[in-house]
Design a protein around this motif. Structure first.
Motif, PDB file in Angstrom:
ATOM      1  N   LEU A 294       0.860  -1.174   0.000  1.00  0.00           N
ATOM      2  CA  LEU A 294       0.000   0.000   0.000  1.00  0.00           C
ATOM      3  C   LEU A 294       0.900   1.230   0.000  1.00  0.00           C
ATOM      4  O   LEU A 294       1.494   1.595   1.011  1.00  0.00           O
ATOM      5  N   GLN A 295       0.997   1.844  -1.151  1.00  0.00           N
ATOM      6  CA  GLN A 295       1.983   2.903  -1.333  1.00  0.00           C
ATOM      7  C   GLN A 295       1.433   4.309  -1.078  1.00  0.00           C
ATOM      8  O   GLN A 295       2.123   5.172  -0.524  1.00  0.00           O
ATOM      9  N   GLU A 296       0.178   4.564  -1.494  1.00  0.00           N
ATOM     10  CA  GLU A 296      -0.399   5.890  -1.320  1.00  0.00           C
ATOM     11  C   GLU A 296      -1.923   5.776  -1.198  1.00  0.00           C
ATOM     12  O   GLU A 296      -2.530   4.825  -1.710  1.00  0.00           O
ATOM     13  N   VAL A 297      -2.529   6.747  -0.526  1.00  0.00           N
ATOM     14  CA  VAL A 297      -3.986   6.865  -0.437  1.00  0.00           C
ATOM     15  C   VAL A 297      -4.322   8.349  -0.557  1.00  0.00           C
ATOM     16  O   VAL A 297      -3.737   9.172   0.136  1.00  0.00           O
ATOM     17  N   PHE A 298      -5.269   8.678  -1.436  1.00  0.00           N
ATOM     18  CA  PHE A 298      -5.643  10.087  -1.569  1.00  0.00           C
ATOM     19  C   PHE A 298      -7.087  10.232  -2.034  1.00  0.00           C
ATOM     20  O   PHE A 298      -7.671   9.329  -2.627  1.00  0.00           O
ATOM     21  N   GLY A 299      -7.655  11.386  -1.708  1.00  0.00           N
ATOM     22  CA  GLY A 299      -9.010  11.705  -2.136  1.00  0.00           C
ATOM     23  C   GLY A 299      -8.973  12.602  -3.355  1.00  0.00           C
ATOM     24  O   GLY A 299      -8.006  13.339  -3.582  1.00  0.00           O
ATOM     25  N   THR A 300     -10.037  12.552  -4.168  1.00  0.00           N
ATOM     26  CA  THR A 300     -10.162  13.419  -5.331  1.00  0.00           C
ATOM     27  C   THR A 300     -11.533  14.094  -5.308  1.00  0.00           C
ATOM     28  O   THR A 300     -12.543  13.440  -5.051  1.00  0.00           O
ATOM     29  N   GLY A 301     -11.558  15.392  -5.560  1.00  0.00           N
ATOM     30  CA  GLY A 301     -12.824  16.109  -5.584  1.00  0.00           C
ATOM     31  C   GLY A 301     -12.639  17.511  -6.115  1.00  0.00           C
ATOM     32  O   GLY A 301     -11.519  18.020  -6.174  1.00  0.00           O
ATOM     33  N   THR A 302     -13.734  18.145  -6.510  1.00  0.00           N
ATOM     34  CA  THR A 302     -13.652  19.492  -7.075  1.00  0.00           C
ATOM     35  C   THR A 302     -13.069  20.474  -6.077  1.00  0.00           C
ATOM     36  O   THR A 302     -12.179  21.271  -6.401  1.00  0.00           O
ATOM     37  N   ALA A 303     -13.558  20.452  -4.849  1.00  0.00           N
ATOM     38  CA  ALA A 303     -13.095  21.413  -3.844  1.00  0.00           C
ATOM     39  C   ALA A 303     -11.633  21.192  -3.488  1.00  0.00           C
ATOM     40  O   ALA A 303     -10.836  22.124  -3.448  1.00  0.00           O
TER      41      ALA A 303
END
Length: 354
Positions: A294-303
């Motif tokens: 598990l190398q990276e975790v991130f969220g994606t969104g307009t804001a």
């Protein structure tokens, strides 16, 4: 009121910009001089116009207040070094807005009202777009029921409004996320894929309890087993596991089809990273963390665009990450920003010129 080549316009006497700095401005606190508004009655959209941003006069029996018929979108406009301004993928938001409208038994908004109203409003308030890295003009289209009678049924009248809010970075630092097991955001057959107000109101208790434990937001799980992962807070989520980008599938209708999510997945593939849209549960994530894949975790969104996650907490399992060493999420964010700010050519035709 004056009539231009588009919709009627009533302009403010003096811009609020004269007393406001757009440097490091917080999200959603200030609004531009004007807004776009149209009303739906007698089966048709009427009176589209641009007028000064102002309070609304409503009755206590307004249907939206009682039965939750309210939907919205989040879009951003960016200013390039040349001074030209562009909106990022507004047609995708227009299509999703009407999907939400259909699910909530609300009338569709025609393209000429949604797109032309937005275009003309942005052209008038173009100076509100901050010319600074990590800054943009947030565009909020919203529609809500306006019948003034009680009774559980679809409203026969609606208001559609577009407002503008200059903003800086949404999340200034990496986030700590708590995996939610008690509360549920969405279920199959529900309204999880629709951007309706109730989804956000229903999320606040879980977020509040996570805040009390020292976390920024929650990672939602399914309603049955509380194992299968959905969204992180108000964003889609991406896991980089064994050099692959894995994000929860949209098939069950419990997850918002994010415009930023889709853009990121395209750019990841162009970077040579395999993308998997599939079901993923928390046990798989924990196993990957323990075996080092598990190398990276991130969220994606307009804001937020890309929000790095430095900690995941599930029961007694604490997963900590050194986001300073991450390469994939930072690289895809940079590529996305280069397109939005006009640093590289827009080969995907994602930008809509104001």
């Amino acid at each position: 009121m004056i009539k231009t080549s588009g919709f009627p316009v009533t302009k403010v006497a003096e811009s609020k910009l004269n007393s406001l700095s757009l440097e490091n401005i917080p999200f959603g606190k200030y609004f531009s001089d004007h807004m776009f508004m149209a009303t739906y009655k007698n089966g048709a959209w009427q009176d589209p116009q641009i007028l000064p941003y102002q309070p609304l006069h409503i009755e206590p029996s307004l249907a939206a207040l009682h039965y939750g018929q309210a939907i919205f979108e989040g879009i951003k406009a960016y200013k390039h070094n040349s001074g030209e301004a562009f909106i990022f993928r507004p047609y995708d938001n227009f299509k999703r807005f009407n999907l939400s409208a259909e699910r909530m038994c609300m009338p569709e908004v025609p393209e000429y009202i949604f797109m032309e109203g937005m275009h003309q409003l942005l052209a008038i308030d173009k100076d509100w777009i901050p010319a600074k890295a990590e800054h943009s003009l947030y565009i909020r289209p919203v529609m809500f029921a306006t019948d003034v009678a009680l009774g559980v049924r679809p409203s026969e009248t609606y208001a559609f409004i577009i407002m503008l809010s200059p903003t800086g970075p949404y999340y200034a630092k990496p986030m700590k996320i708590y995996v939610e097991e008690t509360y549920t955001r969405a279920v199959k057959g529900g309204v999880g894929f629709a951007k309706n107000a109730g989804n956000y109101g229903g999320s606040m208790m879980a977020a509040k309890k996570a805040n009390e434990l020292g976390y920024d937001q929650v990672l939602w799980t399914d309603a049955i087993e509380h194992k299968w992962l959905q969204e992180v807070g108000m964003m889609n989520v991406v896991f980089i596991i064994n050099n692959k980008a894995i994000t929860p599938s949209l098939e069950e209708g419990t997850i918002l089809n994010g415009v930023t999510r889709n853009s990121v997945l395209v750019l990841l593939q162009e970077m040579g990273i395999a993308v998997e849209e599939r079901k993923i549960n928390i046990d798989e994530v924990i196993a990957a963390y323990k075996n080092g894949t598990l190398q990276e975790v991130f969220g994606t969104g307009t804001a937020a665009t890309i929000a790095l996650i430095k900690e995941l907490r599930y029961k007694d399992e604490q997963m900590l990450f050194d986001t300073e060493k991450w390469k994939v999420s930072t690289a895809v964010k940079e590529k996305l920003n280069q397109i939005r700010y006009g640093v590289v050519p827009d080969v995907h035709e994602w930008l809509y010129k104001i």
